[in-house]
Design an enzyme around this catalytic site. Structure first.
Site, short mmCIF file in Angstrom:
data_model
loop_
_atom_site.label_atom_id
_atom_site.label_comp_id
_atom_site.label_asym_id
_atom_site.label_seq_id
_atom_site.Cartn_x
_atom_site.Cartn_y
_atom_site.Cartn_z
N GLU A 263 0.89 -1.17 0.00
CA GLU A 263 0.00 0.00 0.00
C GLU A 263 0.92 1.21 0.00
O GLU A 263 1.58 1.48 1.00
CB GLU A 263 -0.88 0.02 1.27
CG GLU A 263 -1.76 -1.20 1.45
CD GLU A 263 -2.94 -1.22 0.51
OE1 GLU A 263 -3.24 -0.17 -0.09
OE2 GLU A 263 -3.55 -2.29 0.36
N CYS A 302 -3.18 8.51 3.34
CA CYS A 302 -2.86 8.00 2.00
C CYS A 302 -4.04 8.18 1.06
O CYS A 302 -3.85 8.21 -0.16
CB CYS A 302 -2.48 6.53 2.10
SG CYS A 302 -3.69 5.57 3.00
P1 NAP Z 1 8.31 5.00 4.58
O1 NAP Z 1 9.40 5.93 4.88
O2 NAP Z 1 8.35 4.25 3.29
O3 NAP Z 1 8.26 3.99 5.81
C1 NAP Z 1 7.30 3.01 5.91
C2 NAP Z 1 7.80 1.86 6.76
O4 NAP Z 1 8.88 1.20 6.10
C3 NAP Z 1 8.35 2.31 8.11
O5 NAP Z 1 7.98 1.36 9.08
C4 NAP Z 1 9.86 2.30 7.88
O6 NAP Z 1 10.58 2.14 9.07
C5 NAP Z 1 9.98 1.10 6.99
N1 NAP Z 1 11.21 1.06 6.21
C6 NAP Z 1 11.93 2.11 5.74
N2 NAP Z 1 12.97 1.64 5.02
C7 NAP Z 1 12.92 0.28 5.06
C8 NAP Z 1 13.71 -0.77 4.52
N3 NAP Z 1 14.79 -0.52 3.78
N4 NAP Z 1 13.35 -2.05 4.76
C9 NAP Z 1 12.26 -2.32 5.50
N5 NAP Z 1 11.47 -1.36 6.03
C10 NAP Z 1 11.78 -0.08 5.81
O7 NAP Z 1 6.90 5.70 4.59
P2 NAP Z 1 6.32 6.71 5.68
O8 NAP Z 1 7.01 7.99 5.43
O9 NAP Z 1 6.33 6.12 7.04
O10 NAP Z 1 4.79 6.79 5.26
C11 NAP Z 1 4.26 7.80 4.44
C12 NAP Z 1 3.85 7.19 3.11
O11 NAP Z 1 3.02 6.07 3.31
C13 NAP Z 1 3.03 8.16 2.30
O12 NAP Z 1 3.58 8.24 1.03
C14 NAP Z 1 1.64 7.56 2.23
O13 NAP Z 1 0.95 7.79 1.04
C15 NAP Z 1 1.91 6.11 2.42
N6 NAP Z 1 0.77 5.47 3.06
C16 NAP Z 1 0.01 4.61 2.34
C17 NAP Z 1 -1.09 4.01 2.93
C18 NAP Z 1 -1.94 3.04 2.16
O14 NAP Z 1 -2.73 2.37 2.78
N7 NAP Z 1 -1.80 2.97 0.87
C19 NAP Z 1 -1.40 4.27 4.26
C20 NAP Z 1 -0.60 5.15 4.96
C21 NAP Z 1 0.49 5.75 4.36
P3 NAP Z 1 11.20 3.40 9.85
O15 NAP Z 1 10.05 4.24 10.28
O16 NAP Z 1 11.93 2.78 10.97
O17 NAP Z 1 12.08 4.11 8.86
#
Ligand code: NAP
Length: 545
Positions: A263, A302
Site C-alpha cells: 500500500e 494515503c
Molecule cells: P516510509 O518511509 O516508506 O516507511 C514506511 C515503513 O517502512 C516504516 O515502518 C519504515 O521504518 C519502513 N522502512 C523504511 N525503510 C525500510 C527498509 N529498507 N526495509 C524495510 N522497512 C523499511 O513511509 P512513511 O514515510 O512512514 O509513510 C508515508 C507514506 O506512506 C506516504 O507516502 C503515504 O501515502 C503512504 N501510506 C500509504 C497508505 C496506504 O494504505 N496505501 C497508508 C498510509 C500511508 P522506519 O520508520 O523505521 O524508517
C-alpha cells in the site's frame, strides 16, 4: 533520561541495545520515549510465531478467533484515554484526528469480530481449518472424479511494516484478518510514531486475550526482518513508493517467493460532474469534502484528495468557496481547544511537505497560501505545524508534477477540465470518450493508479458511468450525491467492508473488503479426487491436523 520501550518477541519483552531512536513531540520538541530493535533474537521470534503461536491459534476455529478479536476491541476500548494522550503527544493531532486512527482501529476489529462469526458450520470445510472456494466441479462424465478448491491458512507468519500516519488502525486493520485466519503477526510500526502501536500491543498482551506469541512487536529499525521471511510467510508493507521499490527486490520475494502486499502513495482525485451548477448542493458537498480531506490528520492520509477537477465554468465559484471554507481552519498546538488542525508528524515531514509545495510551484499558483496563515500557540522554528495550502493548476493537460508528486500534508490542487469528449490521447473508441467528464477521468488516471477517486453530482445514473470509467485505475470509487449527504462515509475513510488498495503506483495491494481480506492469509489449492473424498472434505466429523 527517556524510557525505552521494550519489544515483544516470542511472548517476552526485550529491550533493544545501542542508542536507539528517540521519539518526540512534533509540536514542542519534547523527547518522549526511546526505541531500539538492535540485538533482538529475531530467529526465535519467527520460529516461535510459526510454531507454538500458530498452533495455538489453529486450535481455535474461525468463530472462536473472531470472538478473540471482539475481546481485543474491548481491551483497546478500556484504555482509550491513554491512546488519545499518546496520539496528542507523539503525532500532534487534535482529538477528532486521533479518533480517525484509534476509533477506526476499534471499529475495524469489531467489524471482523462480527463478520468472523459467520465462518462457522457450512462456511468452513470439515477440518475446521479451511474455507471452501466454490463448489465441486466434475472432471469426469459420470461425476466420479472432480475438483474442489479450498483456502487454507498459510503456514507462516504475517509481518507488517507500517507507515507513521496510522499507528493504531494500521496495525489492527491488518491484524484482524490475519488473526481471524489463524496466522500470527509480527508488526514493525514506523519508528516515529511506534509508541501508540507498542502501547496497544502491551495492553492486549497484558490482558491475556491472545495465545502467547500470536502478536509480536519490533520497534525501531527493520533490519533483519525480511531476511527471516520464508516461502509461506506474508508481508504487508504500507509506506512510500520509494521504500516499496526497495522491498520488492528483496530475496524474500524474488528468491523465496513469499507474498508481498504493498500500500503506497497515491494521487487521489475528486471530480465534480459536468452537469452540476455552482449553487447545487452537490457542489457544496464537493467543496466540503476537499476541505475535510485537506485538514483531517493535516492531510497525512494515503487516501486524501490531492487533485480536484472541476468543470471549467465552475472554477471561479468553487475556488471562492474553498477559500472561504479554508479560512475557518485554525492550525496550531492541538492542546489549544480552539485549534481545529494539529501538527504534521515531524519536522522532517514538515520540511518534505514544504519542499513538495516548491516543486509544484512551476505548474501551479497558490489560491490559499498556508505560509501566510497564523499558527496558534506554537514556536514556528520548532513545531511541525503547517496551515493548509490550496493550489490552482490552470493547465492540467500539460502539467506533469501535479499528477505525480504526493505532498503528504494539508495540500491539494484544484484544476479545471473542459467538458466534452476526451482528447485523442484517451481511448476514443470506448464509451469513456463519450463521457462529458472524459478529460477529468483522463487526468485522474495520470496518477498512475490510485487508492480512491470520488465523484459528485445529482444525476445518480450518470454518476454510475463516471464511477465505472474510474474503476479500472482506482481501488475504490466514492460516489456522493445530495441523497446521501447524511449517510456517505467520506472520501478518505477506509471502511472495513470496502476494499482498500489501488493499482499501479498505489502499490497494487488489496486489504479489507470484508472477508475478502482473508484471501491474503490463505493459500488456494485445488483438490482433485473421488467424489466421496471431495464430499468428505465438507463433512468429516473430527478436526484433522
Ligand atoms: P516510509 O518511509 O516508506 O516507511 C514506511 C515503513 O517502512 C516504516 O515502518 C519504515 O521504518 C519502513 N522502512 C523504511 N525503510 C525500510 C527498509 N529498507 N526495509 C524495510 N522497512 C523499511 O513511509 P512513511 O514515510 O512512514 O509513510 C508515508 C507514506 O506512506 C506516504 O507516502 C503515504 O501515502 C503512504 N501510506 C500509504 C497508505 C496506504 O494504505 N496505501 C497508508 C498510509 C500511508 P522506519 O520508520 O523505521 O524508517
Amino acid at each position: 533520561m527517556t524510557d525505552t520501550l521494550p519489544n515483544l518477541i516470542a511472548g517476552e519483552w526485550q529491550l533493544g541495545g545501542g542508542d536507539g531512536t528517540v521519539l518526540s513531540d512534533p509540536v514542542t520538541g519534547e523527547a518522549l520515549v526511546r526505541v531500539s530493535s538492535q540485538g533482538l533474537d529475531l530467529d526465535h521470534a519467527f520460529d516461535h510465531a510459526r510454531g507454538p503461536a500458530r498452533m495455538a491459534l489453529l486450535e481455535l476455529g474461525y468463530a472462536q478467533r473472531a470472538a478473540l478479536l471482539g475481546e481485543v476491541a474491548k481491551v483497546l476500548q478500556s484504555h482509550r484515554d491513554d491512546y488519545y494522550e499518546i496520539a496528542l503527544r507523539n503525532s500532534g493531532t487534535v482529538r477528532a484526528d486521533s479518533a480517525v486512527d484509534i476509533e477506526g482501529a476499534i471499529f475495524t476489529l469489531s467489524a471482523y469480530a462480527r463478520s468472523g462469526t459467520s465462518l462457522d458450520g457450512d462456511a468452513v470445510l470439515a477440518t475446521g481449518q479451511a474455507l471452501p472456494d466454490g463448489a465441486v466441479d466434475s472432471l469426469s462424465r459420470d461425476a466420479s472424479f472432480g475438483v474442489r478448491h479450498l483456502l487454507t491458512p498459510t503456514p507462516g507468519v504475517a509481518l507488517f511494516i507500517n507507515a507513521f500516519n496510522f499507528p493504531a488502525w494500521g496495525l489492527w486493520e491488518k491484524a484482524a484478518p490475519a488473526l481471524l485466519s489463524g496466522v500470527p503477526v509480527i508488526v514493525k510500526p514506523a519508528t516515529g510514531t511506534a509508541w501508540l502501536t507498542q502501547r496497544m500491543v502491551a495492553d492486549v498482551v497484558a490482558a491475556g486475550v491472545l495465545p502467547r506469541g500470536a502478536l509480536s512487536i519490533v520497534c525501531g529499525s527493520a533490519e533483519g526482518l525480511l531476511d527471516r521471511i520464508e516461502a509461506f510467510d506474508v508481508v504487508s508493507f504500507t509506506g512510500s513508493a520509494q521504500t516499496a521499490t526497495r522491498l520488492r527486490t528483496h530475496p524474500a520475494f524474488v528468491v523465496r517467493g513469499a507474498r508481498l502486499n504493498v500500500e503506497a502513495d497515491s494521487l487521489n482525485s475528486a471530480i465534480l460532474a459536468a452537469d452540476v451548477k455552482a449553487d447545487d448542493s452537490a457542489c457544496a458537498q464537493f467543496v466540503a469534502e476537499i476541505v475535510r480531506e485537506m485538514t483531517v490528520k493535516s492531510g497525512q492520509k494515503c487516501t486524501a484528495i490531492r487533485r480536484a477537477f472541476v468543470p471549467a465554468p465552475l472554477l471561479a465559484p468553487v475556488a471562492d468557496a474553498l477559500r472561504a471554507a479554508l479560512a475557518g481552519v485554525r492550525c496550531g498546538d492541538p492542546r489549544d481547544t480552539s485549534v481545529t488542525m494539529g501538527s504534521l508528524v515531524s519536522r522532517a515531514q514538515w520540511q518534505a511537505a514544504h519542499e513538495g509545495l516548491e516543486m509544484l510551484a512551476g505548474e501551479t499558483e497558490r489560491l490559499v497560501d498556508g505560509r501566510r496563515a497564523a499558527l496558534i500557540g506554537i514556536d514556528p522554528e520548532r513545531a511541525a505545524c503547517m496551515a493548509p495550502s490550496l493550489l490552482l493548476c490552470p493547465d492540467p493537460e500539460q502539467a506533469r508534477r501535479v499528477h505525480d508528486l504526493e505532498v503528504f500534508g494539508p495540500v491539494a490542487t484544484l484544476a479545471p477540465y473542459e467538458v466534452g469528449s476526451a482528447s485523442a490521447a484517451t481511448d476514443r473508441a470506448s464509451s469513456l470518450a463519450r463521457l462529458p467528464e472524459a478529460r477529468a477521468v483522463a487526468y485522474a488516471r495520470r496518477g498512475g493508479g490510485s487508492l480512491v477517486a470520488s465523484v459528485y453530482g445529482s444525476d445518480e445514473t450518470r454518476l454510475a458511468h463516471l464511477a465505472a470509467a474510474l474503476a479500472s485505475t482506482h481501488g475504490r470509487v466514492h460516489v456522493v450525491s445530495p441523497s446521501v449527504a447524511k449517510t456517505q462515509t467520506g472520501h478518505g475513510n477506509v471502511m472495513p467492508q470496502a476494499m482498500h488498495g489501488g493499482p499501479g503506483r498505489a502499490g497494487g495491494g488489496e486489504e479489507l473488503g470484508g472477508l475478502r481480506a482473508l484471501n491474503f492469509y490463505h493459500r488456494r489449492s485445488a483438490v482433485q479426487g473421488p467424489a466421496a473424498t471431495l464430499a468428505a472434505l465438507a463433512v468429516a466429523p473430527e478436526p484433522l491436523r
